[in-house]
Design an enzyme around this catalytic site. Structure first.
Site, PDB file in Angstrom:
ATOM      1  CG  ASP A 113      -1.788   1.177   1.333  1.00  0.00           C
ATOM      2  OD1 ASP A 113      -2.384   1.534   0.296  1.00  0.00           O
ATOM      3  OD2 ASP A 113      -1.892   1.769   2.427  1.00  0.00           O
ATOM      4  CG  ASP A 124      -2.088   7.413   0.610  1.00  0.00           C
ATOM      5  OD1 ASP A 124      -1.184   8.195   0.304  1.00  0.00           O
ATOM      6  OD2 ASP A 124      -3.126   7.264  -0.062  1.00  0.00           O
TER       7      ASP A 124
END
Length: 319
Positions: free
Chosen positions: A35, A37
């Site tokens: 991922d 963020d």
């Protein structure tokens, strides 16, 4: 650092990263899915040690893939952002929920002749709604987007272009410029146009738009449309495994040889588990130890640690 995680967090279902199991993980995995963020960066600020850790994993021959639910950027724009923080990543290594939305329409044979539009700020709601019945008479439906440039660019790259007929699909993602008019028009399209698709890039409640605080996520926009239409969307981002088909086709690596690294239990970790991947939760983003410990939580990663750079330090046994 990993050693700062309280021992109360250690449950049979999750293991704290140690030098031994870090080496075992590295030996058994060919690809790492990240991922962005809360794992790679927060807002525009790179998280400490990330660049060196990615370089280390590449030096070991690991395939690195970046799977983000943030739909505000296209793959091209994400590659540019990686470059701006000093990390070399190609567009082919990036799989965003904006890309997922475009690919969902493509693989489900939403004709390329159908169009993409965005409600203009300077067009009155009454004027826009007045044309809704007229558009319904046209032959080629369009896609209406509640979101930002990332979704529009990916749709255009997939062959869907602006202008056109009645709305046949509403795509909802993170929109920092959301307003009442967008919500009303999207609502009418779904409620009034027979067979109109309701597609959500993701349902994240919050996200790290800056490095100082969490901000409302796409789930706010999606939730509003759910409430007004009383319908559930087709979710194409994590935890949906829709994107995994593209990863498997492109990289030809079995999911058992992949490790999903994320900061959210209900998207990143669940995506990894649903896909059959190994999973590693980092506490550098949205999820806190208290969330993992909460008795109501049913999602437990295989491994957990404080931040991504722990992999590098543990592999070198520097703790």
């Amino acid at each position: 650092m990993a050693t700062q995680i309280s021992q109360s967090t250690l449950k049979e279902k999750s293991q704290l990263l140690t030098p031994l199991n870090t080496q075992n993980l590295l030996d058994s995995v060919d690809a790492f899915l990240f991922d962005c963020d809360g794992v790679i960066w927060k807002g525009d600020s790179l998280i400490d040690g990330v660049s060196d850790t990615l370089d280390f994993l590449r030096s070991m021959g690991k395939k690195l893939v970046f799977v983000t639910n943030n739909s505000t950027k296209s793959r091209r724009q994400y590659a540019k952002k990686f470059h701006s923080v000093g990390i070399s990543v190609s567009e082919d290594e990036i799989f965003s929920s904006s890309f997922a939305a475009a690919m969902y329409l493509k693989v489900n044979k939403f004709p390329k002749e159908k169009k993409v539009s965005l409600l203009e700020e300077n067009v009155s709601l009454s004027s826009k709604l007045h044309t809704l019945n007229e558009e319904a008479m046209a032959a080629k439906p369009q896609v209406y987007v509640i979101g930002e440039e990332g979704i529009l660019e990916e749709l255009e790259l997939a062959g869907f272009t602006p202008l056109g007929g009645p709305v046949g699909a509403v795509v909802v993602g993170l929109d920092q410029y959301i307003n009442f008019y967008k919500l009303q028009y999207g609502t009418l399209c779904i409620r009034e146009n027979p067979g109109c698709l309701f597609i959500a890039t993701n349902r994240d409640a919050v996200g790290n738009l800056t490095d100082l605080q969490e901000w409302p996520g796409a789930g706010c926009m999606v939730g509003a449309i759910c409430g007004t239409t009383q319908k559930d969307p087709i979710v194409v981002g994590k935890p949906s495994t829709f994107l995994m088909d593209f990863l498997l086709e492109k990289f030809n690596i079995p999911t058992s040889k992949m490790c999903m690294v994320g900061d959210r239990l209900d998207t990143d970790i669940l995506f990894g588990q649903n896909s059959g991947c190994r999973t590693l939760l980092v506490f550098s983003g949205v999820t806190k130890e208290s969330d993992l410990q909460d008795p109501s939580n049913q999602i437990h990663p295989e491994y957990m640690t404080t931040t991504l750079s722990d992999i590098l330090h543990l592999a070198n046994n520097k703790f």
